[in-house]
Design an enzyme around this catalytic site. Sequence first.
Site, PDB file in Angstrom:
ATOM      1  N   TYR A 255      44.327  51.067  32.595  1.00  0.00           N
ATOM      2  CA  TYR A 255      43.878  50.223  31.422  1.00  0.00           C
ATOM      3  C   TYR A 255      44.393  50.818  30.059  1.00  0.00           C
ATOM      4  CZ  TYR A 255      41.258  48.333  35.096  1.00  0.00           C
ATOM      5  OH  TYR A 255      40.749  47.723  36.282  1.00  0.00           O
TER       6      TYR A 255
ATOM      7  N   HIS B  94      44.194  39.764  31.631  1.00  0.00           N
ATOM      8  CA  HIS B  94      43.979  41.139  32.138  1.00  0.00           C
ATOM      9  C   HIS B  94      44.882  42.031  31.512  1.00  0.00           C
ATOM     10  CE1 HIS B  94      41.388  39.325  35.366  1.00  0.00           C
ATOM     11  NE2 HIS B  94      42.198  38.119  35.362  1.00  0.00           N
TER      12      HIS B  94
HETATM   13  C1  DQA Z   1      40.747  43.810  34.841  1.00  0.00           C
HETATM   14  C2  DQA Z   1      41.328  43.589  36.173  1.00  0.00           C
HETATM   15  C3  DQA Z   1      40.237  43.694  37.143  1.00  0.00           C
HETATM   16  O1  DQA Z   1      40.809  43.571  38.467  1.00  0.00           O
HETATM   17  C4  DQA Z   1      39.111  44.606  36.980  1.00  0.00           C
HETATM   18  O2  DQA Z   1      38.061  44.729  37.778  1.00  0.00           O
HETATM   19  C5  DQA Z   1      38.887  44.860  35.667  1.00  0.00           C
HETATM   20  C6  DQA Z   1      39.967  45.042  34.663  1.00  0.00           C
HETATM   21  C7  DQA Z   1      42.115  43.949  33.662  1.00  0.00           C
HETATM   22  O3  DQA Z   1      41.890  43.809  32.644  1.00  0.00           O
HETATM   23  O4  DQA Z   1      43.070  44.552  34.287  1.00  0.00           O
HETATM   24  O5  DQA Z   1      37.741  45.366  35.135  1.00  0.00           O
HETATM   25  O6  DQA Z   1      40.543  42.540  34.510  1.00  0.00           O
END
Ligand code: DQA
Length: 147
Positions: free
Chosen positions: A24, A101
């Site tokens: 992330y 995302h």
């Molecule tokens: C997310 C991707 C999702 O699968 C995960 O559960 C998250 C973050 C992303 O920003 O990449 O919490 O939404």
Amino acid sequence: MAKPIYVLSGPNLNLLGTREPEIYGRQTLEDIRVLCEVRAAALGHTIEFRQSNHEGVLIDWIQEARTEACGLVINPAGYGHTSVAILDALKMLAVPVIECHLSNPAAREAFRRETYVSLAATGLVSGFGGKSYELAVEAAAHLASVK
Ligand code: DQA
């Protein structure tokens, strides 16, 4: 006064910066908020930037956006893969909905490959880290102005 773009983030995103940074990134949610605010301002918009770990709170904010927002950006986090209730709330919005995302869930575990949110989204931005939010705000601003 024009209505803001709502930018909503779901569970665990309050821990960005320390949460699995190899996936992330190292930007905090506050860093991302500032980037979104600057990008929105450059496009003549304001944002309402909020995060919650609670499904019902997110649903209350989505319902609020029906009358108070000109567009909605949502990173539903894990709820994207599980929440029919968030999908149902999003379906009631007449304004553009951009799903966002940080990672690219389609390239990860099988259970992340589908999100309920996509069924109600105008478009999707994923895989660009914090930049996904900025691009999603730009898309929402664009759609709000062509409406
Ligand atoms: C997310 C991707 C999702 O699968 C995960 O559960 C998250 C973050 C992303 O920003 O990449 O919490 O939404």
